[in-house]
Design a protein around this motif. Structure first.
Motif, PDB file in Angstrom:
ATOM      1  N   GLY A 246       0.808  -1.213   0.000  1.00 37.86           N
ATOM      2  CA  GLY A 246       0.000   0.000   0.000  1.00 37.86           C
ATOM      3  C   GLY A 246       0.833   1.249   0.000  1.00 37.86           C
ATOM      4  O   GLY A 246       0.360   2.312   0.448  1.00 37.86           O
ATOM      5  N   GLU A 247       2.075   1.136  -0.468  1.00 35.82           N
ATOM      6  CA  GLU A 247       3.008   2.270  -0.557  1.00 35.82           C
ATOM      7  C   GLU A 247       3.259   2.900   0.821  1.00 35.82           C
ATOM      8  O   GLU A 247       3.516   4.103   0.925  1.00 35.82           O
ATOM      9  CB  GLU A 247       2.473   3.331  -1.523  1.00 35.82           C
ATOM     10  CG  GLU A 247       2.189   2.820  -2.919  1.00 35.82           C
ATOM     11  CD  GLU A 247       3.446   2.348  -3.633  1.00 35.82           C
ATOM     12  OE1 GLU A 247       4.533   2.868  -3.329  1.00 35.82           O
ATOM     13  OE2 GLU A 247       3.332   1.444  -4.505  1.00 35.82           O
ATOM     14  N   HIS A 248       3.180   2.081   1.864  1.00 32.72           N
ATOM     15  CA  HIS A 248       3.436   2.529   3.246  1.00 32.72           C
ATOM     16  C   HIS A 248       2.567   3.722   3.634  1.00 32.72           C
ATOM     17  O   HIS A 248       2.966   4.586   4.416  1.00 32.72           O
ATOM     18  CB  HIS A 248       4.916   2.882   3.437  1.00 32.72           C
ATOM     19  CG  HIS A 248       5.850   1.731   3.221  1.00 32.72           C
ATOM     20  ND1 HIS A 248       5.870   0.637   4.053  1.00 32.72           N
ATOM     21  CD2 HIS A 248       6.777   1.513   2.236  1.00 32.72           C
ATOM     22  CE1 HIS A 248       6.791  -0.218   3.614  1.00 32.72           C
ATOM     23  NE2 HIS A 248       7.343   0.280   2.507  1.00 32.72           N
ATOM     24  N   GLY A 249       1.333   3.731   3.072  1.00 32.01           N
ATOM     25  CA  GLY A 249       0.450   4.843   3.367  1.00 32.01           C
ATOM     26  C   GLY A 249      -0.413   4.661   4.580  1.00 32.01           C
ATOM     27  O   GLY A 249      -0.974   5.627   5.104  1.00 32.01           O
ATOM     28  N   ALA A 250      -0.560   3.431   5.058  1.00 31.20           N
ATOM     29  CA  ALA A 250      -1.416   3.167   6.217  1.00 31.20           C
ATOM     30  C   ALA A 250      -0.847   2.011   7.007  1.00 31.20           C
ATOM     31  O   ALA A 250      -0.181   1.119   6.451  1.00 31.20           O
ATOM     32  CB  ALA A 250      -2.846   2.846   5.761  1.00 31.20           C
ATOM     33  N   SER A 251      -1.109   2.007   8.309  1.00 33.33           N
ATOM     34  CA  SER A 251      -0.649   0.912   9.165  1.00 33.33           C
ATOM     35  C   SER A 251      -1.489  -0.333   8.887  1.00 33.33           C
ATOM     36  O   SER A 251      -2.714  -0.295   9.028  1.00 33.33           O
ATOM     37  CB  SER A 251      -0.782   1.296  10.641  1.00 33.33           C
ATOM     38  OG  SER A 251       0.085   2.351  10.968  1.00 33.33           O
ATOM     39  N   PRO A 252      -0.859  -1.431   8.504  1.00 32.48           N
ATOM     40  CA  PRO A 252      -1.626  -2.648   8.210  1.00 32.48           C
ATOM     41  C   PRO A 252      -2.300  -3.206   9.461  1.00 32.48           C
ATOM     42  O   PRO A 252      -1.714  -3.206  10.548  1.00 32.48           O
ATOM     43  CB  PRO A 252      -0.556  -3.623   7.693  1.00 32.48           C
ATOM     44  CG  PRO A 252       0.581  -2.762   7.275  1.00 32.48           C
ATOM     45  CD  PRO A 252       0.568  -1.588   8.203  1.00 32.48           C
TER      46      PRO A 252
END
Length: 810
Positions: free
Chosen positions: A781-787
């Motif tokens: 997710g392109e490091h856009g949100a904490s999984p």
């Protein structure tokens, strides 16, 4: 049953295997330095094979099921509840009693003493006496001439049991929490330096909220639960039991029989694994076998089938977390509040101390200025969960590591930098939430060394480049540290006794209160005694753990086996050595303080004689050649009501770097490389310790990735109750590059030869695997949100998390 091979071949195989292992670990173990120490008389700090290694290879190692059965031995099997909730109103057992080879059927009414096997709280019936609590609860026991006959008869439980069904089962910790349904009162641990957690969170520049689900784990010991009870004269009973806690089995069997403890003899030579599953939960089987044996006055063996073992016994507690933290722009946590809810099962068992340890390990390696923690042990219609390697520590620490990763994602920086910003200090910022000072902190040096040796920064850059060019496969990496407290939560459990006998030929027999489950405890204790008396390792033999020899022992748990029993054996051996030294000085002149014992020789007044010769002289002089030893860990105290004190003798530290690759289309993943640096102080046996670290890493990785427990949502039946449905790691799951090294240092506390415990702490090392997978998911997710990745991170869980981060990125 074992199938022996020719001993010479077995010894050669074991020796070659150990030689190969030593060669493969030469980079981690300084073989030349060990050889020099051994030549100078040292017997500790030396890598040597497990004391039963050749017996294991030869098939001669005797486990409970290998003990030759006495004439007239009967076999026992348990009839299990087919429902999760309800009331047992009657048992129609006549048809079962008439089945071929059935001798009798035992119910709760046949227990002459107390129908309870609860470890701490008396809330766990041996056999159901009314309330049905979970699918698999033992309702009755069939005693038959053969094991097969007993199992066939016990399988008729559904037809024999008259049950009044009740409501739907409560299966998850969240559901139990929502109902306010607990096996114990809630626990709260607060620490305030700046007004309290709530105030600190509200005043922080940044805030983070979240939840996390972490599943349980089956111990999956190779040798299942088993007890063999033999009636003795005068109403006594001898129980061969695969247990980590012989003294507790002794007490519970005595209570079930309504007799005194001195009439119950519990013996355990070795276990085929325990991992905590045989600390308290071997009791039900020891009690049933003993009741049957004493009732019928015939030996009775109860060996569980693997499926029944899964269905009856508990395992590692799963946890659900809800947390909120406040932090600054560098990622420093200013305030934290967390609620932890465990799936305790139908009874308390060890859920209380497990939750206590989880709360005391939430901080892991980090200083938390203001924190508020709340622990709830949810009562569910499932097996009663129990001890498992780490004993709540892993469940507490993983929540904090998840927070660290989430903060790093929010700040857009490397998680290692966030972790380092929060590490405990050495002279300040070094007080835990439970008010124990961290005085032995080596986490800064250890993590710094691992960062360099694993080439962390360069590999981070390479992973970023790989992910930028790879739309389907994503790599992830994580470095996670650990700080793990060593001691039992309850202070009085931190004691041990031992007996050391020196025979007139110079050979030595040792008995101590710890149990051997493959972890090498007997090997280490034998090394300690050999070192203290200056003899060869082969001169020392360790016998079975036996309640008639060392009384009132603590469980072999909490990573204290070598610490406690090694110190007790050392105490006993030292007393004998001092007596021998005085004898040598009387006979040969000189001062007893100057007598030296090393390499099987005794040097006295310029003379050298064999150890065996001095022993014979001492025997002639009527010198006592045996001694008892005792040890109690100093400086421990704990206020359970306030949850404050000094519960740990010292801390063990470690860190690991793991690199994985994840297929974003299937959720499949592979561990490519793992680098581990772990602190065991001054190791008693480096080869054994490296093996423990490796084993803990793989076992913990299984907990967090593949070992998923599933209960049927309506019936409450455990669906993953066999190797066909429950996936533990195999050799194929080990990384192709697995670098394990021991951190060079020593314990500042007066532990046995300045070593540190190694059983439980390294189970936290594979946090790095879980968070490396999480990092790869984040890259999708392109490091856009904490999984929102749950554990275990199965392929399904990974795909769910990938879908969520990709949706957030869109």
């Amino acid at each position: 049953m074992n199938h022996p091979v020719e001993p010479g071949i077995a010894i050669a195989r074991a020796a070659q295997a150990f030689a190969d292992y030593a060669t493969n670990t030469a980079a981690r173990i300084d073989v030349n330095a060990e050889a020099a120490r051994q030549q100078n008389g040292a017997r500790v700090g030396i890598s040597r094979a497990h004391e039963s290694a050749y017996l294991h290879v030869a098939g001669e190692a005797t486990y409970v099921d290998d003990i030759p059965e006495l004439n007239g031995t009967l076999h026992c099997a348990l009839g299990l509840s087919p429902v999760a909730t309800g009331r047992l109103t009657a048992l129609s057992l006549d048809a079962i009693r008439q089945m071929p080879d059935v001798v009798t059927v035992i119910t709760a009414a046949d227990i002459p003493g107390v129908n309870d096997c609860g470890s701490i709280i008396h809330d766990d019936p041996i056999l159901c006496d009314g309330e049905i609590r979970y699918v698999g609860q033992p309702l009755f026991a069939v005693i038959a001439k053969t094991r097969a006959a007993a199992r066939r008869a016990a399988a008729q439980a559904k037809a024999a049991a008259v049950i009044e069904a009740s409501g739907d089962p409560v299966l998850t910790p969240r559901e139990a929490h929502a109902r306010g349904q607990y096996v114990l009162p809630p626990m709260h641990l607060d620490r305030s330096t700046n007004g309290g957690a709530r105030e600190a969170i509200d005043a922080a520049p940044r805030r983070l909220k979240g939840t996390l689900d972490v599943g349980g784990q089956e111990q999956f010991y190779l040798e299942g639960q088993i007890s063999y009870a033999i009636p003795k004269e005068g109403g006594a009973v001898h129980v061969h039991c695969s247990t980590q806690h012989p003294s507790e089995m002794q007490h519970l069997v005595a209570h079930a029989l309504g007799i005194q403890s001195h009439a119950v003899h519990v013996e355990c030579r070795r276990m085929g694994g325990g991992f905590g599953g045989k600390e308290s939960q071997s009791a039900l089987f020891a009690c049933v076998a003993s009741v049957a044996a004493c009732k019928l006055q015939r030996p009775v063996k109860l060996r569980l089938d693997r499926d029944d073992d899964f269905m009856i016994t508990g395992r590692r507690h799963c946890f659900w977390y809800e947390y909120e933290v406040g932090y600054d722009e560098e990622g420093r946590i200013l305030g934290a509040e967390i609620t932890m809810v465990s799936r305790a099962g139908h009874s308390a068992d060890l859920s209380g101390p497990v939750m206590t340890r989880a709360l005391c390990h939430f901080d892991n390696a980090y200083w938390l200025p203001d924190v508020s923690m709340h622990g709830f042990c949810g009562k569910t219609n499932t097996q009663s969960n129990t001890a498992f390697r780490g004993f709540g520590g892993p469940q507490g620490a993983i929540a904090m590591e998840n927070i660290m990763e989430s903060i790093a994602t929010e700040l857009g920086c490397d998680a290692l930098d966030v972790r380092r910003a929060n590490f405990y200090g050495t002279t300040e910022h070094n007080v835990t939430p439970y008010e124990q000072k961290v005085t032995d902190n080596v986490i800064h040096e250890l993590v710094g060394e691992l960062e360099q040796t694993s080439d962390y920064r360069a590999r981070r850059a390479a992973i970023a480049a790989f992910n930028a060019a790879s739309p389907v496969l994503k790599r992830g990496m994580s470095l996670t540290p650990l700080k793990f407290g060593i001691s039992f939560n309850v202070a009085h459990f931190n004691q041990a006794g031992a007996l050391v006998h020196v025979y007139s030929d110079g050979s030595i027999l040792v008995n101590h209160g710890g149990t051997e489950m493959g972890q090498g405890l007997n090997t280490k204790v034998a090394q300690v005694v050999a070192h203290e008396l200056g003899v060869s390792f082969d001169s020392v033999r360790v016998t079975a753990t036996d309640t008639t020899k060392v009384a009132n022992t603590s469980a072999t748990a909490a990573s204290t086996g070598a610490d406690l029993n090694g110190k007790a054996a050392q105490d006993a051996a030292r007393q004998i050595r001092e007596r021998l030294a005085e004898c040598a000085a009387r006979r040969h002149g000189g001062d007893a303080a100057g007598v030296r014992f090393a390499n099987g020789q005794v040097t006295v007044n310029g003379k050298s004689l064999e150890f065996a010769q001095l022993v014979r002289e001492a025997y002639v002089d009527r010198v006592q050649l045996w001694s008892d030893g005792f040890y109690a860990t100093p400086g421990l105290h704990w206020d359970g009501a306030k949850m404050k004190g000094h519960p740990f003798f010292y801390f063990a530290y470690g860190a690991a770097v793991s690199e994985v690759v994840v297929d974003t289309l299937t959720g499949e993943w592979k561990l490519l490389r793992a680098d581990v640096l772990h602190d065991v102080g001054r190791s008693l046996n480096p080869a054994v310790d490296v093996g423990q670290v490796e084993g803990a890493f793989i076992q913990g990785m299984g907990w967090l990735t593949t070992e998923e427990l599933v209960w049927h949502p309506q019936s409450g039946k455990l669906m993953t109750h066999a190797p066909s449905t429950y996936k533990i790691p195999t050799a194929n799951d080990c990384p192709p590059v697995f670098n394990v090294r021991l951190f060079v240092g020593e314990n500042p506390e007066d532990s046995i030869h300045k070593s540190k415990a190694v059983g439980e702490p390294p189970l936290l090392l594979p946090f790095s695997v879980f968070f490396a997978i999480r990092d790869a998911v984040s890259a999708a997710g392109e490091h856009g949100a904490s999984p929102q990745l749950r554990a275990p991170a199965t392929s399904e869980a990974i795909l769910n998390a990938i879908e969520a981060v990709q949706a957030a990125a869109a």
